[in-house]
Design an enzyme around this catalytic site. Structure first.
Site, PDB file in Angstrom:
ATOM      1  N   LYS A   1       7.159  -2.879   0.072  1.00  0.00           N
ATOM      2  CA  LYS A   1       6.267  -3.745   0.844  1.00  0.00           C
ATOM      3  C   LYS A   1       6.669  -5.208   0.634  1.00  0.00           C
ATOM      4  O   LYS A   1       6.700  -6.002   1.567  1.00  0.00           O
ATOM      5  CB  LYS A   1       4.811  -3.513   0.419  1.00  0.00           C
TER       6      LYS A   1
ATOM      7  N   ASP B   1      -5.422  -4.087   3.959  1.00  0.00           N
ATOM      8  CA  ASP B   1      -5.357  -2.622   4.026  1.00  0.00           C
ATOM      9  C   ASP B   1      -6.483  -2.055   4.887  1.00  0.00           C
ATOM     10  O   ASP B   1      -6.523  -0.857   5.150  1.00  0.00           O
ATOM     11  CB  ASP B   1      -5.455  -2.022   2.618  1.00  0.00           C
TER      12      ASP B   1
ATOM     13  N   GLN C   1      -2.642  -1.768  -5.004  1.00  0.00           N
ATOM     14  CA  GLN C   1      -1.949  -0.486  -4.836  1.00  0.00           C
ATOM     15  C   GLN C   1      -2.752   0.640  -5.502  1.00  0.00           C
ATOM     16  O   GLN C   1      -3.164   0.525  -6.655  1.00  0.00           O
ATOM     17  CB  GLN C   1      -0.532  -0.567  -5.436  1.00  0.00           C
TER      18      GLN C   1
END
Ligand code: NDP
Length: 290
Positions: free
Chosen positions: A54, A121, A98
């Protein structure tokens, strides 16, 4: 008829180029470089690889990325302090925590603590609420990536029966929400299946579009699909011999499908591209709000 292979890698690459161009324009116009702050707790090797990918993608697209690494004994309080600090940092536009987090930390508490305007997200209840009402602020990365693949592959979704395997907050539920919305690459009739669903093959065989997000290696077999189905395989599973496989038995299902995503190189690269798009959106929103 051989199935068309939906090349997520190529489609994601083109999308990333577009995001890079839009980012360059944004930087020129505002003097602000969008920044993603990634938080990695513990030393799970797969998570470390995801975060690295990412970050690399950010840098290639002209976005800044910073990594905040915490050890696996980090308390929930310590992690919340870091999230608060990133929420307050005007140079940080997107925050990515994460998953999974170590056992001592409640994921929902931490994800709820991310400022909604930095929630790239799309996990915060405010953003999920906006999404469910059809006025999304951010796109849920993996589901939006799947929808983008359908649009790019000119798969007819309007009136189609989409069967989603899995009801997680990250993939299954938001995937179903996107497909049932009014609009482009949507307007579908959606069924969500999960581990308590009765007679699953009976339902999957009715799918015009089957989206598998179970986390069960090669679970979907040719007997479970009808001729001409479009199959998106979200699953990422590592077999005992180290091979990466999806939730779909690609070889057999490809003999019946009209189009199918491979693993790797299907849905995975799209997730990252959508994260970049959301980070740019976050920077735009925070710049116009300030
Ligand atoms: P979860 O484990 O959170 O959810 C799995 C879902 O599948 C659950 O709803 C579960 O049902 C359902 N399920 C499990 N077994 C069965 C079964 N035998 N029959 C019917 N339903 C079943 O997983 P995620 O949604 O987070 O991820 C799914 C997969 O996608 C994983 O392989 C993950 O690695 C991958 N993934 C890939 C991404 C990408 O970028 N390509 C991004 C995110 C995830 P129940 O709710 O009843 O338990």
């Amino acid at each position: 008829m051989a199935a068309e292979i939906i090349d997520g890698k190529a489609i994601a690459s083109r999308l990333r180029e577009r995001i890079a161009a839009e980012t360059a324009t944004f930087v020129t116009e505002t003097g602000i470089t969008p920044q993603l702050a990634a938080v990695l707790v513990g030393d799970d090797p797969a998570s470390a690889v995801y975060v690295r990918n990412k970050q690399r993608a950010c840098e290639k697209a002209g976005l800044r990325s910073t990594l905040h690494r915490l050890d696996d004994r980090t308390s929930q309080g310590e992690l919340l302090l870091l999230v608060d600090r990133l929420n307050a940092d005007r140079e940080v536009h997107g925050i990515l925590v994460q998953l999974p987090l170590p056992k001592q930390i409640d994921e929902t508490t931490v994800l709820d603590a991310v400022a909604p305007l930095k929630d790239v997200d799309c996990f915060h209840p405010e953003n999920v609420g906006l999404l469910s009402q059809g006025r999304p602020r951010f796109q849920p990365c993996t589901p939006a990536g799947c929808q983008y693949l359908l649009a790019e592959s000119a798969v007819q979704t309007e009136g189609a029966h989409v069967v989603v395997l899995g009801r997680s907050e990250i993939v299954g539920k938001p995937m179903a929400l996107l497909m049932v919305q009014k609009g482009k690459a949507a307007n579908a009739t959606v069924t969500i299946c999960h581990s308590r669903t009765r007679d699953l093959p009976e339902i999957t065989r009715q799918a015009d579009i089957l989206i598998a997000a179970l986390g069960r290696p090669q679970f979907v077999t040719a007997e479970m699909v009808k001729e001409g189905v479009t199959v998106l395989d979200v699953g990422i599973n590592r077999t005992d011999d180290g091979k990466l496989v999806g939730d779909v038995d690609f070889t057999s299902v490809a003999t019946k499908a009209s189009a199918i995503t491979p693993v790797p190189g299907g849905v995975g690269p799209m997730t990252i591209a959508m994260l970049l798009a959301n980070t740019l959106t976050a920077a735009r929103l925070q710049t116009s709000a300030s």
